[in-house]
Design a protein around this motif. Structure first.
Motif, PDB file in Angstrom:
ATOM      1  N   LYS A  24      33.356  57.115  17.082  1.00 22.87           N
ATOM      2  CA  LYS A  24      34.405  57.981  17.635  1.00 22.87           C
ATOM      3  C   LYS A  24      35.487  57.134  18.314  1.00 22.87           C
ATOM      4  O   LYS A  24      36.674  57.432  18.205  1.00 22.87           O
ATOM      5  N   ASN A  25      35.081  56.050  18.995  1.00 24.04           N
ATOM      6  CA  ASN A  25      36.060  55.162  19.632  1.00 24.04           C
ATOM      7  C   ASN A  25      37.109  54.658  18.642  1.00 24.04           C
ATOM      8  O   ASN A  25      38.265  54.468  18.996  1.00 24.04           O
ATOM      9  N   PHE A  26      36.671  54.401  17.398  1.00 24.20           N
ATOM     10  CA  PHE A  26      37.599  53.808  16.433  1.00 24.20           C
ATOM     11  C   PHE A  26      38.063  54.791  15.360  1.00 24.20           C
ATOM     12  O   PHE A  26      38.639  54.386  14.344  1.00 24.20           O
ATOM     13  N   GLY A  27      37.768  56.066  15.573  1.00 23.91           N
ATOM     14  CA  GLY A  27      38.353  57.090  14.701  1.00 23.91           C
ATOM     15  C   GLY A  27      37.572  57.406  13.433  1.00 23.91           C
ATOM     16  O   GLY A  27      38.171  57.847  12.456  1.00 23.91           O
ATOM     17  N   PHE A  28      36.251  57.199  13.430  1.00 24.27           N
ATOM     18  CA  PHE A  28      35.449  57.532  12.244  1.00 24.27           C
ATOM     19  C   PHE A  28      34.445  58.634  12.600  1.00 24.27           C
ATOM     20  O   PHE A  28      34.045  58.750  13.762  1.00 24.27           O
ATOM     21  N   ASN A  29      34.033  59.413  11.580  1.00 31.77           N
ATOM     22  CA  ASN A  29      33.076  60.480  11.913  1.00 31.77           C
ATOM     23  C   ASN A  29      32.002  60.739  10.859  1.00 31.77           C
ATOM     24  O   ASN A  29      31.147  61.587  11.042  1.00 31.77           O
ATOM     25  N   ASP A  30      32.039  60.009   9.746  1.00 32.80           N
ATOM     26  CA  ASP A  30      31.069  60.274   8.672  1.00 32.80           C
ATOM     27  C   ASP A  30      29.854  59.350   8.849  1.00 32.80           C
ATOM     28  O   ASP A  30      29.911  58.158   8.519  1.00 32.80           O
ATOM     29  N   LEU A  31      28.780  59.930   9.389  1.00 34.86           N
ATOM     30  CA  LEU A  31      27.564  59.137   9.656  1.00 34.86           C
ATOM     31  C   LEU A  31      26.413  59.681   8.821  1.00 34.86           C
ATOM     32  O   LEU A  31      26.139  60.878   8.839  1.00 34.86           O
ATOM     33  N   VAL A  32      25.753  58.798   8.076  1.00 31.86           N
ATOM     34  CA  VAL A  32      24.584  59.207   7.290  1.00 31.86           C
ATOM     35  C   VAL A  32      23.397  58.338   7.696  1.00 31.86           C
ATOM     36  O   VAL A  32      23.522  57.106   7.819  1.00 31.86           O
ATOM     37  N   LEU A  33      22.262  58.981   7.931  1.00 28.53           N
ATOM     38  CA  LEU A  33      21.057  58.266   8.377  1.00 28.53           C
ATOM     39  C   LEU A  33      20.002  58.344   7.285  1.00 28.53           C
ATOM     40  O   LEU A  33      19.689  59.434   6.796  1.00 28.53           O
ATOM     41  N   VAL A  34      19.471  57.195   6.899  1.00 30.87           N
ATOM     42  CA  VAL A  34      18.425  57.181   5.876  1.00 30.87           C
ATOM     43  C   VAL A  34      17.078  57.042   6.603  1.00 30.87           C
ATOM     44  O   VAL A  34      16.854  56.051   7.306  1.00 30.87           O
ATOM     45  N   ARG A  35      16.221  58.035   6.440  1.00 34.74           N
ATOM     46  CA  ARG A  35      14.897  58.076   7.089  1.00 34.74           C
ATOM     47  C   ARG A  35      14.956  57.596   8.559  1.00 34.74           C
ATOM     48  O   ARG A  35      14.321  56.588   8.914  1.00 34.74           O
ATOM     49  N   PRO A  36      15.728  58.289   9.396  1.00 32.56           N
ATOM     50  CA  PRO A  36      15.883  57.809  10.783  1.00 32.56           C
ATOM     51  C   PRO A  36      14.689  58.154  11.670  1.00 32.56           C
ATOM     52  O   PRO A  36      13.863  58.999  11.311  1.00 32.56           O
ATOM     53  N   CYS A  37      14.647  57.519  12.841  1.00 34.59           N
ATOM     54  CA  CYS A  37      13.700  57.894  13.886  1.00 34.59           C
ATOM     55  C   CYS A  37      14.139  59.258  14.432  1.00 34.59           C
ATOM     56  O   CYS A  37      15.235  59.726  14.121  1.00 34.59           O
ATOM     57  N   ASP A  38      13.299  59.871  15.255  1.00 34.14           N
ATOM     58  CA  ASP A  38      13.719  61.131  15.893  1.00 34.14           C
ATOM     59  C   ASP A  38      14.824  60.825  16.886  1.00 34.14           C
ATOM     60  O   ASP A  38      14.778  59.786  17.563  1.00 34.14           O
ATOM     61  N   ILE A  39      15.758  61.736  16.964  1.00 35.02           N
ATOM     62  CA  ILE A  39      16.839  61.510  17.932  1.00 35.02           C
ATOM     63  C   ILE A  39      16.769  62.598  18.992  1.00 35.02           C
ATOM     64  O   ILE A  39      16.939  63.785  18.707  1.00 35.02           O
ATOM     65  N   GLY A  40      16.458  62.157  20.200  1.00 37.28           N
ATOM     66  CA  GLY A  40      16.275  63.115  21.299  1.00 37.28           C
ATOM     67  C   GLY A  40      17.330  62.927  22.369  1.00 37.28           C
ATOM     68  O   GLY A  40      18.457  62.489  22.082  1.00 37.28           O
ATOM     69  N   SER A  41      16.926  63.205  23.630  1.00 37.09           N
ATOM     70  CA  SER A  41      17.929  63.236  24.705  1.00 37.09           C
ATOM     71  C   SER A  41      18.507  61.849  24.992  1.00 37.09           C
ATOM     72  O   SER A  41      19.681  61.723  25.343  1.00 37.09           O
ATOM     73  N   PHE A  42      17.711  60.787  24.805  1.00 35.30           N
ATOM     74  CA  PHE A  42      18.250  59.449  25.084  1.00 35.30           C
ATOM     75  C   PHE A  42      19.340  59.081  24.067  1.00 35.30           C
ATOM     76  O   PHE A  42      20.416  58.587  24.426  1.00 35.30           O
ATOM     77  N   GLY A  43      19.069  59.371  22.805  1.00 42.61           N
ATOM     78  CA  GLY A  43      20.066  59.101  21.753  1.00 42.61           C
ATOM     79  C   GLY A  43      21.344  59.876  22.039  1.00 42.61           C
ATOM     80  O   GLY A  43      22.454  59.343  21.930  1.00 42.61           O
ATOM     81  N   MET A  44      21.180  61.139  22.419  1.00 40.21           N
ATOM     82  CA  MET A  44      22.342  61.993  22.722  1.00 40.21           C
ATOM     83  C   MET A  44      23.127  61.419  23.902  1.00 40.21           C
ATOM     84  O   MET A  44      24.358  61.395  23.889  1.00 40.21           O
ATOM     85  N   ALA A  45      22.375  60.945  24.918  1.00 46.06           N
ATOM     86  CA  ALA A  45      23.051  60.402  26.104  1.00 46.06           C
ATOM     87  C   ALA A  45      23.850  59.153  25.720  1.00 46.06           C
ATOM     88  O   ALA A  45      24.970  58.956  26.195  1.00 46.06           O
ATOM     89  N   MET A  46      23.281  58.335  24.844  1.00 48.30           N
ATOM     90  CA  MET A  46      23.995  57.118  24.428  1.00 48.30           C
ATOM     91  C   MET A  46      25.254  57.455  23.615  1.00 48.30           C
ATOM     92  O   MET A  46      26.207  56.692  23.597  1.00 48.30           O
ATOM     93  N   ALA A  47      25.236  58.593  22.949  1.00 45.20           N
ATOM     94  CA  ALA A  47      26.411  58.993  22.167  1.00 45.20           C
ATOM     95  C   ALA A  47      27.544  59.448  23.097  1.00 45.20           C
ATOM     96  O   ALA A  47      28.712  59.420  22.713  1.00 45.20           O
ATOM     97  N   ALA A  48      27.195  59.857  24.320  1.00 44.09           N
ATOM     98  CA  ALA A  48      28.190  60.310  25.313  1.00 44.09           C
ATOM     99  C   ALA A  48      29.120  61.375  24.723  1.00 44.09           C
ATOM    100  O   ALA A  48      28.647  62.428  24.320  1.00 44.09           O
TER     101      ALA A  48
END
Ligand code: SAM
Length: 243
Positions: A24-48
């Protein structure tokens, strides 16, 4: 140029969130995850303030699915001097670029570029790297070349965010390139080219065209020439008197 960030099997949700933030800082938004880990509250917090990118990220089971509609595949690695990578560089001649060299190449190009980032522990496998058209490595110290996944993503996204795309030349789609490879394979067979060399020639073409970043118009012209040659050989065979 449109950029898709592809994280292959990320293991730490914090890294995934941090990558979304940098996107988002550099103006991109297309993110694809291949077999990712679970994303919970910590991941969300890091995304700010980039939670929307994380929430709209697509998760897929196979890397091929992440590459749908992509014109150019860019692989990333910190292990640029290992023997395996020497093999990639010398034998397959996959270009090995710095982030700014990549940005320069993408200037004025239209199409979707997939930026592949690897697992925190293993990076990208050799097969995954070999499927890439271009490899990028951030010049780091020889003493400790491998960066954290999200830090590496940030450096790359900064450079790619500077790419000026005012005068866009459309890159050939991968389906068009596949048709060129299939037609070349077919042409070589009907002119009785030695069977054992056909695979090698087609692989070589993949590497050359991967490096060349063919435009749609160039690919179309090439395909037309190959089709014409096939048509000519097959036409002559039909007309040849039977023995
Ligand atoms: C922690 S690294 C992977 C470590 C793994 N042992 C390796 O060396 O490939 C995770 C990912 O960050 C990216 N990365 C790390 N250092 C990099 C560098 N110097 N240049 C480009 N990408 C880098 C690559 O996508 C890599 O797969």
């Amino acid at each position: 140029m449109k950029l898709r960030v592809v994280l292959v099997e990320p293991r730490y949700e914090g890294n995934v969130g941090a990558v979304a933030r940098s996107m988002k800082n550099f103006g991109f938004n297309d993110l694809v995850l291949v077999r990712p880990c679970d994303i919970g509250s910590f991941g969300m917090a890091m995304a700010a303030h980039a939670k929307d990118i994380l929430q709209s990220a697509k998760s897929v089971d196979r890397l091929e699915d992440a590459l749908e509609g992509v014109n150019l595949i860019v692989g990333t690695t910190g292990k640029r001097l290992s023997r395996d990578h020497h093999h990639l560089r010398l034998h397959l001649r996959v270009p090995f670029l710095t982030p700014s060299e990549l940005a320069e190449r993408l200037r004025d190009k239209d199409g979707t570029v997939a930026l592949l980032l690897g697992r925190e522990d293993w990076g990208l496998t050799n097969d995954e790297l070999m499927a890439c058209d271009v490899l990028v490595s951030i010049p780091t110290s020889d003493e400790y070349p491998v960066m954290n996944l999200s830090h590496a993503a940030t450096v790359l996204l900064y450079e790619l965010g500077q790419v000026d795309s005012t005068l866009e030349i459309r890159l050939a789609g991968r389906d068009m390139l596949e048709r060129i490879y299939e037609s070349t394979d077919h042409l070589l067979r009907i002119i009785n080219y030695p069977e054992h060399k056909i695979r090698y020639v087609v692989l070589m073409l993949r590497r050359i065209f991967g490096r060349a970043e063919l435009t749609e118009r160039e690919a179309n012209t090439l395909l037309g020439v190959i089709k014409k040659a096939i048509w000519k050989v097959e036409g002559e065979e039909d007309q040849a008197p039977s023995e």
